[in-house]
Design an enzyme around this catalytic site. Structure first.
Site, short mmCIF file in Angstrom:
data_model
loop_
_atom_site.label_atom_id
_atom_site.label_comp_id
_atom_site.label_asym_id
_atom_site.label_seq_id
_atom_site.Cartn_x
_atom_site.Cartn_y
_atom_site.Cartn_z
N GLY A 120 0.89 -1.22 0.03
CA GLY A 120 -0.25 0.06 -0.01
C GLY A 120 0.76 1.10 0.35
N ASN A 121 0.36 2.13 0.37
CA ASN A 121 1.18 3.46 0.23
C ASN A 121 0.24 4.23 1.18
OD1 ASN A 121 -1.25 5.25 -1.32
ND2 ASN A 121 -0.66 4.26 -2.58
N GLU A 122 0.82 5.40 0.97
CA GLU A 122 0.99 6.66 2.50
C GLU A 122 -0.61 8.17 2.16
OE1 GLU A 122 1.41 6.86 5.50
OE2 GLU A 122 3.83 5.59 5.33
N SER A 123 -0.75 7.64 1.31
CA SER A 123 -2.20 8.49 0.37
C SER A 123 -3.21 8.17 1.60
CB SER A 123 -3.03 7.95 -1.13
OG SER A 123 -3.61 9.14 -1.36
N ALA B 48 -3.67 7.27 -5.59
CA ALA B 48 -2.03 7.21 -5.70
C ALA B 48 -2.28 5.79 -5.69
CB ALA B 48 -1.31 7.48 -4.21
#
Ligand code: CTP
Length: 400
Positions: free
Chosen positions: A210-213, A277
């Site tokens: 995953g990512n920080e969005s 993102a």
């Protein structure tokens, strides 16, 4: 500039315990730039004092139809005429009945009868009163006359009971007000698809890439487009944010799901604004069972590329396409390359190494580049302001 700035709003407050939330609504509307005139029923003043509203709006709050000391002679007429919108929050069953029958028995129902501004009603009452055939018939009558309702919602009521009758919370009411004021705005008739949040690519049933969005930028774009009258479809990946009022929200998990949802939503759309993102890579072979640590020295994940959604969408019916680029180096060159490779009209680039811009924060500082290579550097502003200005550009592209 924004759809609450300098708007005249009459806030009618009637006698329900939910009236304790009304000063907060009045305050938030005022902070957003609106001029808020509060009118109250006498029963509302038993729950919250007029002076409370005066404190947050900076304007006198009225409750007496016969107020001889009032500086305005025909108070209800003056307030009703200058209103851009009248909101009644909370609205009791009695007030709803008065509105349906055109009775002008207190300053709230009197002003509602005298105004030609759109009317937004936020009911609050006991679930049995809400479900009562009389209330439902009154609501149906008002809806047929174009009155909008927000809530009531299900949950715990002041009486301790559970049921439908709670007034919507202030953030939802604010969304409903903005939505109501947005009708007829300069994006009316346009369908705008927005993506937001990060995607999650499954490694196994409990783990993901995953990512920080946070989703904040995309949600701000969806709200700003709604506030200018557009029909908005929001395809959202992972985020903790609630659905914006009046927006058609589709929640997805992976890049592939986002691709499918975005492609479907783009049917008949005028613009696509991809603030999501999207993961660039996904585990090539997600495992059906939870991966065990036991018996392993190390673990290698094989990743395969995800679909490039913006590139795949193409340009159905001249769709206007806006991309975002979050970069940590060579901002301009990288952003320009993406305009080419993804066939964009605009790219909104930000340097994610800045602490006051990018993920999770409410502000952003962006560089906007168009397909001719023209650049504009915008100062630090809220994500809603960034969204509003992006939509100014999108609107100009529609006109071109
Ligand atoms: N995007 C997309 N599909 C993907 C990845 C990104 O549609 N699979 C969109 C994003 O929503 C964004 C734009 O493309 O609007 C640019 O995203 P970014 O992650 O900056 O670019 P990438 O294409 O991933 O390129 P790179 O990783 O090389 O920077």
């Amino acid at each position: 500039m924004y759809n609450l700035t300098d708007k005249q709003i009459v806030l009618g407050v009637t006698g329900s315990i939910a009236a304790y939330k009304a000063p907060d609504l009045a305050s938030k509307l005022t902070q957003a730039g609106a001029a808020v005139d509060v009118v109250m029923t006498e029963s509302a003043t038993r729950f919250v004092a007029p002076i409370t509203f005066q404190g947050v709006t900076g304007r006198r709050a009225y409750h007496d139809m016969w107020d001889e000391a009032s500086e305005i002679a025909e108070l209800h007429v003056v307030l009703a005429r200058r209103a851009d919108l009248m909101v009644i929050a909370p609205a009791t069953a009695t007030t709803i009945a008065r509105l349906a029958h055109g009775l002008a028995e207190d300053l709230v129902s009197l002003t509602a009868l005298a105004t030609q501004a759109p009317l937004l009603v936020a009911p609050a009452m006991d679930p049995h009163m809400w479900e009562h055939a009389a209330t439902q018939a009154n609501v149906a009558t008002l809806r047929s006359r174009g009155v909008s309702f927000v809530g009531p919602e299900e949950g715990r009521l002041a009486s301790g009971q559970m049921g439908t009758g709670r007034m919507s919370e202030v953030p939802v009411l604010l969304g409903a007000v903005r939505n109501a004021l947005g009708r007829g705005g300069n994006l009316t008739g346009k369908k705008i698809v927005v993506s937001a949040g990060g995607t999650r690519e499954a490694i196994d049933p409990v783990r993901f890439v995953g990512n920080e969005s946070s989703g904040k930028m995309g949600f701000a774009v969806a709200e700003a487009a709604r506030d200018r009258g557009a029909e908005v479809v929001l395809v959202s990946g992972q985020t903790a944010l609630p659905d914006p009022y009046g927006v058609d929200v589709h929640r997805v998990r992976s890049a592939t799901q986002m691709r499918d949802a975005v492609l479907a939503a783009c049917d008949g759309a005028h613009a696509l604004i991809m603030a999501a993102a999207v993961a660039d890579f996904q585990p090539a072979e997600p495992v059906g069972e939870k991966i065990k640590r036991k018996g392993r020295e190390s673990l290698t994940l094989h990743l395969a590329p995800t679909p490039d959604i913006l590139a795949e969408v193409g340009r159905p019916q001249g769709l206007v396409k806006v991309g975002f680029a979050a970069e940590s180096q060579d901002l301009v060159a990288n952003a320009k390359a993406k305009i080419e490779s993804k066939g964009l009209d605009l790219i909104v680039a930000n340097d994610i190494t800045a602490s006051d811009a990018g993920f999770s924060v409410d502000t952003n500082r962006v560089l906007v580049i168009d397909s001719k290579g023209e650049q504009e550097e915008w100062p630090l502003m809220t994500k809603y302001e960034v969204a509003w200005r992006i939509l100014d550009k999108v609107q100009r592209l529609f006109e071109a």
